[in-house]
Design an enzyme around this catalytic site. Sequence first.
Site, PDB file in Angstrom:
ATOM      1  CB  THR A 171      47.035  28.878  42.755  1.00 55.21           C
ATOM      2  OG1 THR A 171      46.591  28.934  41.412  1.00 55.21           O
ATOM      3  CG2 THR A 171      48.246  29.745  42.936  1.00 55.21           C
ATOM      4  CB  SER A 198      45.815  44.976  35.017  1.00 57.94           C
ATOM      5  OG  SER A 198      46.835  44.842  35.949  1.00 57.94           O
TER       6      SER A 198
END
Length: 452
Positions: free
Chosen positions: A237, A452
């Site tokens: 990533t 979150s």
Amino acid sequence: MAQSDDLAAENAKLKKRLRKLKKKLKQARNTAPAKTSGPAVSPLAPRDGFPVIPPLDGLRLSSFAAGVKYKDRPDVMLAELAPGSVIAGVFTRSSTRSAPVLDCEAKLAALAPVPEEGFAIIVNAGNSNAFTGHAGQATVDAVTGGLATLMDLPKGHVFSASTGVIGQPLAPEKITDAMAALKDGLAPDGWPGAARAIMTTDTFAKGAWAEVDLDGTPVRIGGFAKGSGMIAPDMATMLAYIFTDAAIAQPVLQDMLRAGVRTSFNAVTVDSDTSTSDTVMVGATGRAGNDPIISASGDTGVAFAEALHGVLKDLALQIVRDGEGATKLVEVRVTGAAHDADAEKVARAIADSPLVKTAIAGEDPNWGRIVMAVGKSGAAADRDLLNIRFGNILVAEKGWVAESYTEEAGAEYMRREELLIAVDMGLGHGQATVWTCDLTHQYITINADYRS
């Protein structure tokens, strides 16, 4: 009575020492630096911070806080390459690669030389625009199409990338609304802002540069990258953008990039997970004034390829240094394998093993876990020919622990920040090197809270 007096005196001494310790603790608390928001910078980060990368003729960069996900920080970057530039790219081979990756691949495959036209690259952090169905391509079209109009470029000359959470729709207006500001902010010295704008869980911006002499002409290569977790071969990533002022033929640049990635970005692993968004692109403006590089085999081609690889490797190792929760940089070097493919199997088995990586995190010289990883790799191996070293310390040979090895020496070596695990298979001439990091509790903390 004397014994009672002795106990009382000892008790008084202990109380006095306790008071002193409490006083020191209070002073330490009062003088400790205040906590800051955001993750602490990796202990393996370069000591000098982001490098001062000199401007490259024909390149301008900018960044802007568009609010894609993050608040009060740049999260979109724009790169503009002048007319006459060429561009090359290497991407993830994930079967679930993102809409921006698919779009970049298609544009590169269809790219025709248009010397009078430049290029633009726009990148956002916070949302990877991956696994977003047909809406993903619609977002790419809106972003690249809008930028093409604004910059007066062909649509096929505008490339994009996105990094962040998978599976969430990306509203194109968050990026298109920022384009005018990005264009206005373009500047030759925009390297640091561009590097920070593409960060996600990174704890520091990653940059590198080099200068190489090509027959008396100085040529510069500079770049930046992001990546911290979901890092494994086929890149990760991670995104990396490298630029040069060299004059070079596009096919040659493409071949050099592909070869360089094999022993840099495709030779690192943090957690053995390959992302949907991996992208490495190189843009060359041709403004340095060197004779155009038309072959990778000539003197200038070899010199430029070596300098390019140096920048790629520097950025790749910075990604490992910023591995989520990392406290150790580990080089796994395998030699003496039956062939290179077997050496790579062994190196990756060691570098990706959670048991090996957690032992390193605990500074435990548990060489048995390395033996285990060699055995599970699928490569040809002979127990009695295997040779294992920690740095220069011979750990195991001839099918057993080395007579000279001591657990104390192994434990002392494991306290270092940078480690070498060397394995010689004793079977042939195959070799491979992979870089990794340890696996700590912090890795779980970061990834448990990522959305979150």
